[in-house]
Design an enzyme around this catalytic site. Sequence first.
Site, PDB file in Angstrom:
ATOM      1  N   ASP A   1       0.854  -1.182   0.000  1.00  0.00           N
ATOM      2  CA  ASP A   1       0.000   0.000   0.000  1.00  0.00           C
ATOM      3  C   ASP A   1       0.895   1.239   0.000  1.00  0.00           C
ATOM      4  OD1 ASP A   1       0.949   0.181   2.561  1.00  0.00           O
ATOM      5  OD2 ASP A   1      -0.936  -0.290   3.539  1.00  0.00           O
TER       6      ASP A   1
ATOM      7  N   HIS B   1      -5.947 -21.151  10.798  1.00  0.00           N
ATOM      8  CA  HIS B   1      -7.316 -21.553  10.458  1.00  0.00           C
ATOM      9  C   HIS B   1      -8.079 -20.421   9.776  1.00  0.00           C
ATOM     10  CE1 HIS B   1     -11.400 -23.159  10.765  1.00  0.00           C
ATOM     11  NE2 HIS B   1     -11.722 -21.939  11.187  1.00  0.00           N
TER      12      HIS B   1
ATOM     13  N   CYS C   1      -7.499 -27.733  12.141  1.00  0.00           N
ATOM     14  CA  CYS C   1      -8.673 -28.580  12.349  1.00  0.00           C
ATOM     15  C   CYS C   1      -8.349 -30.070  12.243  1.00  0.00           C
ATOM     16  CB  CYS C   1      -9.773 -28.195  11.367  1.00  0.00           C
ATOM     17  SG  CYS C   1     -10.527 -26.595  11.745  1.00  0.00           S
TER      18      CYS C   1
ATOM     19  N   ASP D   1      -8.115  -7.376   0.622  1.00  0.00           N
ATOM     20  CA  ASP D   1      -7.159  -7.601   1.708  1.00  0.00           C
ATOM     21  C   ASP D   1      -7.766  -7.106   3.009  1.00  0.00           C
ATOM     22  OD1 ASP D   1      -5.497  -5.037   2.993  1.00  0.00           O
ATOM     23  OD2 ASP D   1      -6.572  -4.577   1.146  1.00  0.00           O
TER      24      ASP D   1
ATOM     25  N   CYS E   1     -13.770 -28.202   7.886  1.00  0.00           N
ATOM     26  CA  CYS E   1     -12.488 -27.606   7.503  1.00  0.00           C
ATOM     27  C   CYS E   1     -11.384 -28.658   7.493  1.00  0.00           C
ATOM     28  CB  CYS E   1     -12.128 -26.478   8.473  1.00  0.00           C
ATOM     29  SG  CYS E   1     -10.601 -25.625   8.053  1.00  0.00           S
TER      30      CYS E   1
ATOM     31  N   CYS F   1      -8.050 -27.735   7.277  1.00  0.00           N
ATOM     32  CA  CYS F   1      -6.783 -27.047   7.506  1.00  0.00           C
ATOM     33  C   CYS F   1      -5.949 -27.777   8.555  1.00  0.00           C
ATOM     34  CB  CYS F   1      -7.022 -25.593   7.932  1.00  0.00           C
ATOM     35  SG  CYS F   1      -7.439 -25.366   9.689  1.00  0.00           S
TER      36      CYS F   1
END
Length: 379
Positions: A94, A337, A311, A268, A306, A308
């Site tokens: 940015d 997560h 998890c 974002d 999930c 991931c």
Amino acid sequence: MAAITYELIKKDKQTGARLGIVHTPHGSFETPTFMPVGTQATVKTMAPEDLKAMEAGIILSNTYHLWLRPGHDIIREAGGLHKFMNWDRAILTDSGGFQVFSLSDMRKIEEEGVHFRNHLNGDKLFLSPEKSMEIQNALGSDIMMAFDECPPYPASFEYMKASVERTSRWAERCLEAHTNTEKQGLFGIIQGGEYEELRRQSAKDLISLDFPGYAVGGLSVGEPKDVMNRVLDFTAPLMPENKPRYLMGVGSPDSLIDGSIRGIDMFDCVLPTRIARNGTFFTSKGRLVIKGAAFARDFGPIDEKCDCYTCKNYSRAYLRHLFKADETFGLRLASYHNLHFLMNLMKDVRQAIREDRLLDFKEEFFEEYGYNKPNAKNF
């Protein structure tokens, strides 16, 4: 050849959503996409390998913070931001403008730029379009952002008109000061608050300068969600079809879907890692705050749906224990997560666009997540 190019793959027949690919000097990524935020050259608690495992093709870093420490000269000496932080995929920086304008009691706006005080030690500093370009060129990001004025919400029409005109003048100065056009693309930022006339003027001004991509700025700054969606309804169609469209600072699941429906390609936000540090998790059924006593003996995963790392390997009871004991591993697992959840959500959005069923997907997701319940507060 331009440093940044956009390839439109298809449009969703139900909405204005676009499936596309953004090509950068450090690889390509599919859109719509969510960009994890690595403010100070790190996505908090995450290793680059973690981000690659969840298929992040681009991350965001912050010009203002990296200018203050370690300094853009040190990062240039290190070989640029990619080498400094060991990330070989795309990076967007940015302009530093949002951080400077958030210091409202410590800054003074002039035509040349903004005088303000360093939030770390109180030193007097000055940031201008030219200085922002100098810093971002030194960082070596794939996508740089033009230095704009970030007006508050709400703001009067007169204030916003003057702000839009200044942002357009600053955009021209950014283009003139940008010295590495073959390897770094510079995006313009459309401002104008909630005023359609001013958004049209801002878009017209910036599109005439032929940036390789455009962002919608000045949203997600406190306005109601319906105002943000209304602004996107009339702003997104003003943006070129053949260039990326970026909605700055947006990361709640509902806004990612609503923004995609309106033709936005890139998003974002610090939200997933910020709420993770408070023990709050995104799940398919809404947010879950792990510190509650109800989870002390809950040995199931955070989210049954999930897959991931968190998890697959750790229970709610264990995560609650980590947060109650102030163990930093809990912050890492929660951040992993939440980022994975949003990256996976965007993958589902892209698949829904392929199948021309994004509105159907939104309805199903909102129903399960709990957005359709009265007084829902699920981000």
